[in-house]
Design a protein around this motif. Structure first.
Motif, short mmCIF file in Angstrom:
data_model
loop_
_atom_site.label_atom_id
_atom_site.label_comp_id
_atom_site.label_asym_id
_atom_site.label_seq_id
_atom_site.Cartn_x
_atom_site.Cartn_y
_atom_site.Cartn_z
N UNK A 1 -39.31 -1.14 4.34
CA UNK A 1 -40.46 -1.53 5.17
C UNK A 1 -40.11 -2.72 6.05
N UNK A 2 -39.35 -3.67 5.51
CA UNK A 2 -38.95 -4.84 6.29
C UNK A 2 -38.06 -4.44 7.46
N UNK A 3 -37.08 -3.59 7.20
CA UNK A 3 -36.16 -3.18 8.26
C UNK A 3 -36.84 -2.32 9.31
N UNK A 4 -37.80 -1.50 8.91
CA UNK A 4 -38.44 -0.57 9.84
C UNK A 4 -39.58 -1.21 10.61
N UNK A 5 -40.32 -2.12 9.96
CA UNK A 5 -41.52 -2.68 10.59
C UNK A 5 -41.37 -4.14 10.98
N UNK A 6 -40.31 -4.78 10.50
CA UNK A 6 -40.14 -6.20 10.78
C UNK A 6 -40.90 -7.06 9.80
N UNK B 1 -34.82 -13.64 8.20
CA UNK B 1 -33.37 -13.76 8.00
C UNK B 1 -32.81 -12.54 7.29
N UNK B 2 -33.56 -12.05 6.30
CA UNK B 2 -33.13 -10.86 5.55
C UNK B 2 -33.13 -9.63 6.46
N UNK B 3 -34.14 -9.50 7.32
CA UNK B 3 -34.20 -8.38 8.26
C UNK B 3 -33.01 -8.41 9.19
N UNK B 4 -32.66 -9.60 9.67
CA UNK B 4 -31.50 -9.72 10.55
C UNK B 4 -30.21 -9.34 9.83
N UNK B 5 -30.12 -9.72 8.56
CA UNK B 5 -28.92 -9.38 7.78
C UNK B 5 -28.81 -7.87 7.59
N UNK B 6 -29.93 -7.21 7.34
CA UNK B 6 -29.91 -5.75 7.20
C UNK B 6 -29.51 -5.09 8.51
N UNK B 7 -30.02 -5.63 9.61
CA UNK B 7 -29.69 -5.05 10.92
C UNK B 7 -28.22 -5.26 11.27
N UNK B 8 -27.63 -6.29 10.73
CA UNK B 8 -26.24 -6.60 11.06
C UNK B 8 -25.21 -5.91 10.19
#
Length: 770
Positions: A44-49, A63-70
């Motif tokens: 949910x964090x990665x898909x919705x922010x 910060x965690x969302x950015x890490x997943x995206x990276x």
């Protein structure tokens, strides 16, 4: 203490206990995210922010969302199994949709450039079905569909030195070219390109020359040009041309030849690389021509993938089987790709016509299980599909759930689903407005809901996520998987994997012996079957007008055997004025005449439904009923209807039928089989005369004579839309039986016996009934 005071005290105690538990707990930022468990919350964090909230709480989530995206996914090798639209959509969007060129580079291929698709090849509809009439080849329609979806921006721009805008324009032209459909190939390539509105000069020079060469093949190669006499999708013909121009393929003149397996794979690699996809982007699950057989819970077994969509059996699918034209070939390259895959995904799609046929190939399910280090995920289907998942096996009144999907996989895949996937990714319904679901329900479209506890009880981890396309939901009110969201979810699951735990605790599946492929007894491809049928029709008394009509009916019903035409001499249309057949028993307006061995149909039944159209379904029904009757041949020597009189009042009658002696009888069946059928038709054999059968009826009782019953059941077995009278008779088998009504059980038993007779004796299908 009064009762009410006791209740108040108890409620106060529960309230204080709950409040104390909340005060003692420790709040975590992840608690702001929806769904259950850490994995679902990170999806949910990665898909919705990150959710809205105070910065000290949400900064960590950002910060965690950015890490997943990276997370780097560029080297992860992804293998996706599936067929048709569901597979194409998650790879790179539905490449058949008119608006696909607006965003053609999204999907798994964008985040996982080393993605390959393993495509099911049992399709038999549309242009693919037309190709199967002429070529001993696998189904190519879904291969073409996924091929376009696999075009990557990075490869296209680098290979042809294009910028993103130019690459998008190229993909738009390829979309028009490969999806262009025509009723008949025009006179030359220039006219063809003008009709589809594509100027090859606007494509990169090498791509233009190569596609121009394939188009030229369609007009210069005699065998390929012949294909253009039927309606086709141009992309399918371009793929066929790429296959038949490979080294080692002998061009045909009179009779088509099967291309070697290597030529099929090399033709696909050539075309994929030419269009801007990875050469290994699209892999057919086999290069052996194959067709699907569908076994329903009531014992009816029909051939052809298209039958699952068009026939409404009102009965759950039990199992499906793949029948191969000869022992199937599974390419070593495919087995190597399975062994080397880092991620194995099973795409959403038609339950019984996409994943299951692939995994019935000998050795393929075992190869997936042997890769114990790969991340393995099933993407659950979104919608109940009419004819496949609209009824639950054993519980027909209940809605279809995700656990039912899994049980169907377990029932149809050698060894079940153990070791094939560990997680089940499901579209989260909480993000979809109730008004949208309500409007879908009005169109009889029902979601396959997640029954979490049942899925967990099956040993799998269910994961809900917002992977439905918001773009199509907002723009067209349509719910479907979002290619970018699915890719993002796959990246999260890849990031969360525990490499140290790869393969630990994974079940190998139930012990299995060697899986033997079901092979056509005649080693017959569909084009050879059609050729044999057409050769037989030339021998019959048929006009040039009716020969192709009859051939098309026989083609559409793959279970009709060549031997079923043995008792037929031809077809006669009888004018309404000359139609003298008694309609006491029926209004079918067709019959088989054993005297001259002709199928006779009243002329008005053959009238076209609209000016310029061919005869409608009434003619097809009439023809199939009479064809079914022809299998009995001239078996009946005498038929009589004798009144039964009691106290000078006719209270009923006896219908009697005497079979011909064996030397004078011409029938598809042996004498023993005929006797078996007549007993199922409720005809009583005589103890004194084995050729005599009778039935006693009261004056008010309806009656379907054995010949008519046979013809109607023949048509119903092939497609239950064709004989509602028989569908009504068979409906008793769907009713819950009761010991209180033994007669109901006897009737249901006779109906089941009739179905079994048609499967095993009429269509000779007993070999797959296990």
């Amino acid at each position: 203490m009064p009762t009410n005071e006791a209740q108040v005290a108890a409620e106060s105690e529960r309230l204080q206990a709950t409040l104390g538990a909340l005060q003692a707990g420790c709040f975590r930022p992840l608690d702001l995210l929806p769904y259950q468990g850490t994995t679902e919350k990170l999806l949910a964090l990665a898909l919705n922010g990150p959710p809205a909230g105070p910065a000290p709480i949400t900064e960590g989530l950002a910060e965690l969302a950015a890490a997943l995206e990276g997370v780097d996914t560029s080297q992860a090798r992804v293998l996706v199994f599936g067929g048709g639209t569901g597979l194409s959509n998650i790879i790179g969007g539905d490449s058949r949709h008119p608006r696909w060129p607006e965003n053609p580079f999204a999907g798994l291929k964008a985040l996982f450039p080393r993605t390959s698709a393993v495509v099911c090849v049992t399709d038999d509809g549309g242009s693919t079905g037309e190709l199967l009439k002429d070529l001993p080849l696998i189904a190519v329609g879904d291969l073409r569909h996924v091929l376009l979806s696999s075009i990557r921006l990075d490869k296209l721009t680098k290979q042809y030195e294009l910028n993103e805008s130019e690459a998008t324009q190229v993909v738009g032209r390829l979309h028009r070219l490969f999806n262009f459909r025509f009723p008949r190939l025009p006179v030359d390539g220039a006219t063809l390109l003008a009709q589809c509105g594509v100027d090859l000069a606007l494509l990169p020079p090498f791509m233009a020359r190569s596609l121009g060469g394939l188009i030229a093949e369609l007009f210069e190669h005699g065998g390929l040009r012949r294909l253009g006499q039927r309606p086709h999708c141009l992309g399918n013909l371009l793929l066929v041309a790429a296959i038949y121009r490979q080294p080692g393929v002998q061009p045909w003149s009179a009779e088509p030849v099967a291309p070697p397996p290597a030529a099929i794979r090399q033709g696909l690699r050539f075309l994929a690389d030419l269009l801007g996809a990875s050469p290994e982007a699209v892999l057919p699950c086999t290069t052996t021509p194959a067709s699907l057989k569908i076994l329903y819970e009531n014992g009816v077994l029909v051939s052809g993938e298209s039958k699952s969509a068009t026939a409404r059996r009102r009965c759950p699918v039990d199992r499906v089987f793949v029948e191969f034209a000869h022992p199937p070939e599974v390419a070593p390259e495919l087995l190597a790709a399975v062994a080397e895959a880092d991620i194995i995904l099973f795409a959403p799609g038609s339950l019984f016509t996409s994943i299951i046929p692939i995994l019935q190939l000998p050795g393929l399910a075992a190869a997936v299980r042997q890769n114990r280090r790969a991340l393995k995920v099933l993407l659950a289907n979104l919608w109940v599909q009419a004819g496949e998942t609209d009824l639950v096996r054993g519980e027909r009144e209940r809605r279809f759930h995700v656990s039912d999907l899994l049980r169907a996989y377990r029932r149809n895949i050698p060894g079940g689903f153990a070791g094939l996937f560990r997680q089940v990714l499901v579209v989260g319904m909480r993000e979809i407005p109730g008004s949208i679901l309500q409007s879908y329900a009005l169109e009889n479209k029902i979601p396959i809901y997640l029954d979490r506890e049942q899925v967990q009880a099956l040993g799998l981890t269910p994961l809900e996520a917002a992977i439905a396309s918001q773009h199509t939901l907002d723009g067209r009110g349509v719910i479907q998987h979002d290619p970018a969201a699915v890719a993002c979810a796959a990246r999260v699951l890849w990031a969360l994997r525990d490499p140290a735990a790869d393969g630990q605790g994974e079940e190998e599946g139930e012990p299995q012996g060697e899986i033997l492929a079901l092979v056509n007894p005649q080693r017959q491809t569909p084009d050879r079957r059609l050729a044999e049928l057409e050769a037989r029709l030339v021998e019959l008394d048929l006009t040039e007008t009716w020969r192709p009509v009859v051939a098309n009916i026989l083609w559409n019903h793959r279970d009709i055997r060549l031997e079923h035409l043995a008792q037929v001499a031809g077809l006669r249309l009888i004018s309404v004025a000359d139609w003298s057949r008694c309609q006491e028993w029926d209004n079918v307006f067709s019959f088989y005449d054993p005297q001259d061995r002709m199928i006779k149909i009243r002329a008005d039944v053959a009238q076209p439904a609209a000016p310029g159209a061919g005869p409608g379904p009434r003619f097809e029904i009439a023809f199939l009923v009479a064809l079914g009757q022809s299998l009995l041949g001239n078996y009946a020597a005498v038929k009589e209807k004798t009144p039964v009189v009691f106290k000078r009042e006719t209270v009923g009658y006896i219908f009697s039928l005497t079979m011909r002696e064996e030397p004078a009888r011409h029938s598809f069946f042996t004498g023993q089989e005929l006797a078996e059928y007549l007993r199922l038709a409720r005809m009583r054999p005589s103890a004194a005369n084995p050729l005599l059968f009778t039935r006693l009826l009261n004056s008010q009782e309806g009656f379907t004579p054995p010949g008519l019953l046979f013809g109607l059941t023949y048509a119903w077995y092939l497609d239950n839309r064709f004989a509602p009278h028989i569908e009504y008779k068979m409906s008793i088998a769907r009713a819950e039986s009761s010991d209180l009504v033994p007669e109901q059980q006897r009737i249901a038993g006779r109906r089941q016996g009739l179905i079994d007779f048609f499967r095993s004796r009429v269509f000779r299908q007993q070999q797959v009934g296990c």
